[in-house]
Write a protein that holds these residues in place. Structure first.
Motif, PDB file in Angstrom:
ATOM      1  N   ASP A 180      90.855  18.716  36.245  1.00 58.23           N
ATOM      2  CA  ASP A 180      91.798  18.861  37.442  1.00 58.23           C
ATOM      3  C   ASP A 180      91.077  19.821  38.317  1.00 58.23           C
ATOM      4  O   ASP A 180      90.057  20.591  37.879  1.00 58.23           O
ATOM      5  CB  ASP A 180      93.043  19.613  37.006  1.00 58.23           C
ATOM      6  CG  ASP A 180      94.247  19.501  37.807  1.00 58.23           C
ATOM      7  OD1 ASP A 180      93.990  18.903  39.037  1.00 58.23           O
ATOM      8  OD2 ASP A 180      95.426  19.975  37.762  1.00 58.23           O
ATOM      9  N   ASP A 181      91.458  19.649  39.763  1.00 58.44           N
ATOM     10  CA  ASP A 181      90.767  20.479  40.841  1.00 58.44           C
ATOM     11  C   ASP A 181      89.327  20.469  40.582  1.00 58.44           C
ATOM     12  O   ASP A 181      88.505  21.508  41.015  1.00 58.44           O
ATOM     13  CB  ASP A 181      91.247  22.044  40.576  1.00 58.44           C
ATOM     14  CG  ASP A 181      92.954  22.256  40.494  1.00 58.44           C
ATOM     15  OD1 ASP A 181      93.491  21.209  41.257  1.00 58.44           O
ATOM     16  OD2 ASP A 181      93.442  23.149  40.085  1.00 58.44           O
ATOM     17  N   LYS A 201      89.689  14.545  38.492  1.00 59.17           N
ATOM     18  CA  LYS A 201      90.364  14.748  39.504  1.00 59.17           C
ATOM     19  C   LYS A 201      89.952  15.429  40.782  1.00 59.17           C
ATOM     20  O   LYS A 201      89.678  16.599  40.666  1.00 59.17           O
ATOM     21  CB  LYS A 201      91.759  15.251  38.965  1.00 59.17           C
ATOM     22  CG  LYS A 201      92.880  15.069  39.681  1.00 59.17           C
ATOM     23  CD  LYS A 201      94.108  15.497  39.160  1.00 59.17           C
ATOM     24  CE  LYS A 201      95.429  14.957  39.662  1.00 59.17           C
ATOM     25  NZ  LYS A 201      96.728  15.300  39.207  1.00 59.17           N
ATOM     26  N   ASP A 203      89.814  17.459  43.893  1.00 57.89           N
ATOM     27  CA  ASP A 203      90.671  18.574  44.362  1.00 57.89           C
ATOM     28  C   ASP A 203      91.312  18.089  45.599  1.00 57.89           C
ATOM     29  O   ASP A 203      90.576  17.582  46.642  1.00 57.89           O
ATOM     30  CB  ASP A 203      90.035  19.934  44.347  1.00 57.89           C
ATOM     31  CG  ASP A 203      91.229  21.088  44.617  1.00 57.89           C
ATOM     32  OD1 ASP A 203      91.724  21.218  43.830  1.00 57.89           O
ATOM     33  OD2 ASP A 203      91.178  21.514  45.587  1.00 57.89           O
ATOM     34  N   GLU A 237      93.567  13.806  44.531  1.00 59.34           N
ATOM     35  CA  GLU A 237      94.840  14.232  44.688  1.00 59.34           C
ATOM     36  C   GLU A 237      95.173  14.588  46.137  1.00 59.34           C
ATOM     37  O   GLU A 237      94.162  14.834  46.699  1.00 59.34           O
ATOM     38  CB  GLU A 237      95.276  15.417  43.647  1.00 59.34           C
ATOM     39  CG  GLU A 237      94.379  16.695  43.917  1.00 59.34           C
ATOM     40  CD  GLU A 237      94.710  18.103  43.002  1.00 59.34           C
ATOM     41  OE1 GLU A 237      95.532  17.631  42.042  1.00 59.34           O
ATOM     42  OE2 GLU A 237      94.365  18.782  43.161  1.00 59.34           O
TER      43      GLU A 237
END
Ligand code: C2E
Ligand code: MG
Ligand code: MG
Ligand code: MG
Length: 283
Positions: A180-181, A201, A203, A237
């Motif tokens: 993530d991020d 993912k 950010d 995202e």
């Protein structure tokens, strides 16, 4: 004497900082009650593939506080981490998410849907983490292949080899991992290859300013390339407009999440959206 020292100390206190400290202490003691008082909620945000089909959701935590209303995670996750409350809270999240995942597996219109769950580094590093995860999977009947743990680069700062070992044990259960991020931390790129990751993912800070800041456009395109070359799925995202989605698709991005497709929603509002999406996909 003590009073004198106290008074001298006080002169260096910033009253605004004092107020922040008091508010934090109050929030912490209230947060301690949040699980037993049933004040935590999961919201779900859809993730879509290149054809716009909903393939999964991310579980996002909210705190339904009797006085402050729905408190977003940015206002309490750091307090939860500093006080270790993130461990029982994270466990509640995992259990709730897995129970929902198992319920969806029984419905034709949500069959095959994956569930992404955010894991705090502190929670991940608990010696009992893998055991608890196994217990929850067994108790809820959730399919491990449908569960995706979202971890962040900060997890690899201290003991990367121990983290990798734990990841391998979790991977052996069939559970998947998303980083993530991605791009906001300091992890070394050489690690990407050694970790059992399934997804990168990008950010949202890079995605949202794609057209305003050329450096961020370059970063997005590079992360997509990097992920594709390493055989990882890449999800973006913070996708808010068609233009952003199209640009990312053109660069080869596999999946998208953002307000364009849906905000994080409580279960009752999410399910109609899933039904509609399943109809369109002919499921
Ligand atoms: P995250 O995991 O990176 O989650 C994405 C955040 O971006 C979410 O904020 C989501 O509501 C927001 N978002 C999604 N699409 C868009 C968009 O198109 N535009 C904008 N402006 N924002 C978008 P949220 O729900 O406030 O969560 C914030 C962070 O709190 C999460 O970031 C995650 O790091 C943390 N968090 C949330 N739930 C949990 C949890 O259960 N456990 C742990 N440890 N952390 C959690
Ligand atoms: Mg996340
Ligand atoms: Mg994120
Ligand atoms: Mg983020």
């Amino acid at each position: 004497q003590a009073k004198q020292a106290g008074r001298n100390t006080w002169r260096f206190y910033d009253p605004a900082m004092q107020a922040v400290a008091v508010r934090r202490a109050m929030l912490e003691s209230e947060l301690r009650q949040a699980v037993p008082r049933n004040q935590l909620r999961l919201y779900y945000q859809v993730q879509v593939d290149r054809r716009g089909r909903v393939t999964g959701v991310e579980a996002l935590l909210r705190w339904q506080h009797p006085g402050y209303g729905m408190v977003p995670p940015y206002d309490f996750i750091s307090i939860a981490e500093e006080s270790y409350l993130i461990v029982p809270i994270g466990e509640w999240v995992m259990e709730t998410a897995c129970r929902q995942l198992a319920a969806w597996a029984a419905e034709p219109y949500t069959e095959g849907l994956s569930m992404a769950v955010n894991i705090s580094p502190l929670q991940f590093q608990q010696p009992e983490f893998v055991g608890r995860l196994e217990t929850i999977l067994a108790a809820t009947g959730a399919r491990p292949e449908r569960l995706k743990l979202e971890i962040t680069e900060s997890l690899f700062m201290e003991e990367p080899d121990a983290v990798r070992d734990t990841m391998l044990r979790i991977k052996a259960l069939g559970v998947r991992f998303s980083l993530d991020d991605f791009g906001t931390g300091y992890s070394s790129l050489s690690y990407l290859n050694r970790l059992p990751l399934d997804q990168l993912k990008i950010d949202q800070s890079f995605v949202r300013t794609l057209f305003e800041d050329n450096a961020n456009a370059v970063i997005c395109a590079s992360v997509i390339d990097l992920g594709r070359n390493l055989g990882l799925e890449v999800i973006a995202e913070g996708v808010e407009t068609e233009e952003h989605r199209d640009w990312l698709e053109n660069k080869g991005c596999h999946a998208y999440q953002g307000y364009l497709f849906g905000r994080p929603l409580p279960l009752g509002e999410l399910e109609p959206l899933l039904r509609e999406s399943a109809c369109i996909a002919g499921r």
